[in-house]
Design an enzyme around this catalytic site. Structure first.
Site, PDB file in Angstrom:
ATOM      1  N   LYS A  36      -8.330   3.280   5.079  1.00 12.04           N
ATOM      2  CA  LYS A  36      -8.665   2.533   3.856  1.00 12.04           C
ATOM      3  C   LYS A  36      -8.195   1.076   3.987  1.00 12.04           C
ATOM      4  O   LYS A  36      -7.001   0.800   3.996  1.00 12.04           O
ATOM      5  CB  LYS A  36      -8.016   3.142   2.615  1.00 12.04           C
ATOM      6  CG  LYS A  36      -8.680   2.534   1.380  1.00 12.04           C
ATOM      7  CD  LYS A  36      -7.858   2.485   0.135  1.00 12.04           C
ATOM      8  CE  LYS A  36      -6.891   1.355  -0.004  1.00 12.04           C
ATOM      9  NZ  LYS A  36      -7.463   0.060  -0.373  1.00 12.04           N
TER      10      LYS A  36
ATOM     11  N   GLY B  85       2.173  -2.188   4.129  1.00 14.72           N
ATOM     12  CA  GLY B  85       1.996  -2.837   2.833  1.00 14.72           C
ATOM     13  C   GLY B  85       3.333  -3.076   2.171  1.00 14.72           C
ATOM     14  O   GLY B  85       4.358  -3.222   2.845  1.00 14.72           O
ATOM     15  N   SER B  86       3.324  -3.072   0.851  1.00  9.25           N
ATOM     16  CA  SER B  86       4.542  -3.424   0.112  1.00  9.25           C
ATOM     17  C   SER B  86       5.564  -2.290   0.153  1.00  9.25           C
ATOM     18  O   SER B  86       5.209  -1.111   0.274  1.00  9.25           O
ATOM     19  CB  SER B  86       4.182  -3.747  -1.333  1.00  9.25           C
ATOM     20  OG  SER B  86       3.673  -2.600  -1.959  1.00  9.25           O
ATOM     21  N   THR B  87       6.822  -2.650  -0.004  1.00  7.16           N
ATOM     22  CA  THR B  87       7.893  -1.652   0.006  1.00  7.16           C
ATOM     23  C   THR B  87       7.750  -0.711  -1.191  1.00  7.16           C
ATOM     24  O   THR B  87       8.001   0.494  -1.072  1.00  7.16           O
ATOM     25  CB  THR B  87       9.255  -2.364   0.025  1.00  7.16           C
ATOM     26  OG1 THR B  87       9.346  -3.072   1.270  1.00  7.16           O
ATOM     27  CG2 THR B  87      10.415  -1.386  -0.061  1.00  7.16           C
TER      28      THR B  87
ATOM     29  N   GLY C 158       5.145   1.755  -0.366  1.00  7.17           N
ATOM     30  CA  GLY C 158       5.679   2.553   0.738  1.00  7.17           C
ATOM     31  C   GLY C 158       6.623   3.646   0.243  1.00  7.17           C
ATOM     32  O   GLY C 158       6.581   4.784   0.718  1.00  7.17           O
TER      33      GLY C 158
ATOM     34  N   GLU D  30       5.255   0.602   7.625  1.00  3.36           N
ATOM     35  CA  GLU D  30       5.604  -0.764   8.026  1.00  3.36           C
ATOM     36  C   GLU D  30       5.521  -1.596   6.748  1.00  3.36           C
ATOM     37  O   GLU D  30       4.437  -1.814   6.222  1.00  3.36           O
ATOM     38  CB  GLU D  30       4.638  -1.242   9.108  1.00  3.36           C
ATOM     39  CG  GLU D  30       5.191  -2.397   9.907  1.00  3.36           C
ATOM     40  CD  GLU D  30       4.719  -3.717   9.367  1.00  3.36           C
ATOM     41  OE1 GLU D  30       5.440  -4.270   8.496  1.00  3.36           O
ATOM     42  OE2 GLU D  30       3.657  -4.173   9.782  1.00  3.36           O
TER      43      GLU D  30
ATOM     44  N   CYS E 287       4.393 -10.106   7.083  1.00 11.72           N
ATOM     45  CA  CYS E 287       5.556  -9.280   6.755  1.00 11.72           C
ATOM     46  C   CYS E 287       6.796  -9.728   7.509  1.00 11.72           C
ATOM     47  O   CYS E 287       7.905  -9.611   7.009  1.00 11.72           O
ATOM     48  CB  CYS E 287       5.248  -7.811   7.028  1.00 11.72           C
ATOM     49  SG  CYS E 287       4.465  -7.532   8.606  1.00 11.72           S
TER      50      CYS E 287
ATOM     51  N   GLU F 235      10.604 -10.790  -1.231  1.00 14.99           N
ATOM     52  CA  GLU F 235       9.515 -11.220  -0.357  1.00 14.99           C
ATOM     53  C   GLU F 235       8.504 -12.007  -1.195  1.00 14.99           C
ATOM     54  O   GLU F 235       7.911 -11.463  -2.127  1.00 14.99           O
ATOM     55  CB  GLU F 235       8.847  -9.978   0.256  1.00 14.99           C
ATOM     56  CG  GLU F 235       7.777 -10.319   1.267  1.00 14.99           C
ATOM     57  CD  GLU F 235       7.170  -9.079   1.926  1.00 14.99           C
ATOM     58  OE1 GLU F 235       6.831  -8.118   1.220  1.00 14.99           O
ATOM     59  OE2 GLU F 235       7.034  -9.093   3.165  1.00 14.99           O
TER      60      GLU F 235
END
Ligand code: NDP
Length: 481
Positions: free
Chosen positions: A181, A233-235, A238, A255, A289, A386
């Protein structure tokens, strides 16, 4: 002195956009439940209509991947799989200009970067993993490592084609099939990649591409027919995915975000360090990132280095991403621009000093000037969170020990940079920095043979190199691959 450049636009005619794109399932483009539009972030013009995959579409994609896995791909000898990967790599090279233009149109990144970094590296990942496909038994994972099955892969918008290559190439080389995706704002190069799979005669169902939003990603991750999930993607997302996978027993690699320190010592070659700082934070508008978003500079050279940095920043050219002279392109979406604006305002409110490069922002599209904050304290949000934009936060240090302490003072641990002439100091720092990658006297260098991944809230698992293969193999199982 400021140079004036004549416009040097790359030609859009290299790309033939369709009005609308279906989902790529079982080797064909098929209709789905609804549609959405993808726009150019540089002009806000609608580029195409793309299909939104609902749960039933994800179901079809997983079924196609399962069938291809069981009937064709997992049973195919590695040397045969390798031939398909080599073919895909060659087609990526042959169609590289088209891919670069499309990436720049959909993402907003400068054509110079999509042409010179994203697309060549994507092809390199396929070449590299093609070479591994028939050598897995010699990779140090036992004599006969097995593939895992159907892999669900969810990728972000900052390097759309390159992240696809990081995910798809090792999965296929190891004998898995995939349902991928792409991000909602950047689906077009993944859909062109689907055409490339057709052109390479990849067996139907080995690669399936389901476009959509976060809900589509959720459906992929949660699907019971998925054996392994790979996410970049974002934490925050995640963590959500980690919770969902923990109860299902699916294999997982994540990641996630970063807040990397780029550490400059007083003996560093100044001009080279300034270029490295610029590359570290302004490459790809800072949508990286592993961006060097915190500059740690030794106090004795801070003023001198910052003057040189501002002079260099003032020469960066912001504007039309299709122009070959552009350094800074568009911010990928309105939502990301809002986030950058909110965080930079917090920097000012909390007492840091803001300086932005003097450049005119285009009237349409999403733009943010290269910006640096000084007087930053480690407690400021701009030093901790971030930002994922062209914004650098500067802190100072006096001793190497203080540099290490400040660099590691973050929940993230993806990358770091060290600038010094002393090799012993580089090694001393590298062994103490809690970061998956430590660059020395350079920054943002990538190679498919070099594993990439994080510590702490930057995720787990490695992508690239021999280590990256492990994420796509059942290293405890038996049988031939
Ligand atoms: P997300 O983490 O939301 O998006 C990454 C991918 O995950 C996209 O394909 C997204 O779909 C999908 N997704 C979103 N929600 C879910 C879910 N619940 N389950 C499964 N998949 C999901 O990043 P954003 O685009 O929202 O960016 C927000 C912030 O994240 C940025 O400002 C940046 O700080 C950070 N980020 C970090 C990246 C990195 O490489 N480490 C990359 C991108 C962002 P969709 O695009 O349709 O929402």
């Amino acid at each position: 002195m400021r140079f004036e450049y004549a416009p040097a636009p790359e030609s859009r005619s290299l790309v033939t956009l369709r009005d609308s794109y279906g989902l790529f399932i079982g080797g064909e483009f098929v209709a789905g439940s609804s549609v959405f539009k993808t726009i150019s972030p540089a002009t806000e013009e609608v580029l195409a209509e793309v299909t939104h995959a609902g749960p039933e579409d994800v179901d079809r994609a997983v079924a196609a991947a399962r069938q291809a896995y069981e009937r064709v791909w997992s049973a195919m000898p590695g040397r045969e799989r390798g031939k398909y990967l080599f073919r895909i790599a060659r087609v990526l090279q042959e169609r590289s200009r088209e891919l670069a233009v499309l990436e720049t149109m959909d993402n907003g990144k400068p054509i110079r970067e999509s042409r010179d970094v994203d697309v060549p590296l994507a092809a390199a990942h396929f070449f590299y993993h093609a070479g591994w496909a028939d050598k897995l038994s010699y990779a140090g994972f036992g004599p006969s490592p097995r593939p895992l099955g159907v892999v669900g892969q969810v990728i972000p918008w900052n390097f759309p084609l390159l992240m696809l290559a990081w995910k798809v190439a090792p999965a296929l080389a190891c004998g898995n099939t995939v349902v991928l995706k792409p991000a909602e704002t950047t689906p077009l190069t993944a859909l062109l990649f689907a055409e490339i799979c057709q052109q390479a005669d990849l067996p139907p169902g080995v690669v399936n591409i389901v476009t959509g939003d976060g809900a589509t990603g959720q459906a992929v991750v949660a699907h019971p027919g998925i054996d392994k999930v790979a996410f970049t993607g974002s934490t925050a997302v995640g963590k959500e995915i980690a919770r969902a996978c923990a109860v299902s027993g699916k294999r997982l690699t994540l990641e996630l975000g970063g807040k990397a320190a780029n550490v400059v010592f007083d003996d560093a070659p100044a001009d080279q360090a300034v270029e490295g700082i610029v590359n570290g934070i302004f490459f790809n508008q800072g949508h990286v990132c592993c961006a060097g978003s915190r500059l740690l500079v030794q106090e004795s050279i801070a003023d001198e280095l910052l003057d040189a940095l501002k002079r260099r920043m003032a020469s960066l050219r912001l504007g039309d991403p299709m122009d070959k002279n552009t350094d800074i392109g568009a911010i990928n979406s309105r939502a990301q621009l809002d986030k950058i604006q909110e965080l930079t305002s917090s920097g000012e409110t909390e007492g840091a000093d803001r300086w932005s490069a003097p450049c005119a922002l285009p009237d349409r599209g999403f733009w943010f000037p290269p910006t640096v904050f000084t007087g930053v304290s480690p407690t400021h949000r701009i030093a901790r969170e971030e930002i994922f934009g062209p914004v650098l936060s500067v802190l100072t240090f006096r001793t190497p020990a203080e540099a290490v302490e400040k660099a590691n003072n973050t929940p993230y641990g993806l990358s770091a940079g060290v600038w010094t002439e002393k090799g012993s100091l580089i090694l001393w720092m590298a062994s103490r920095l809690r970061a998956g990658v430590v660059w020395a006297n350079t920054f943002n260098r990538f190679d498919p043979s070099s594993p990439f991944g994080g510590y702490k809230e930057s995720g787990f698992g490695r992508e690239g190199g021999r280590h990256g293969l492990e994420a796509y193999l059942d290293v405890l199982g038996g049988g031939d691959v």
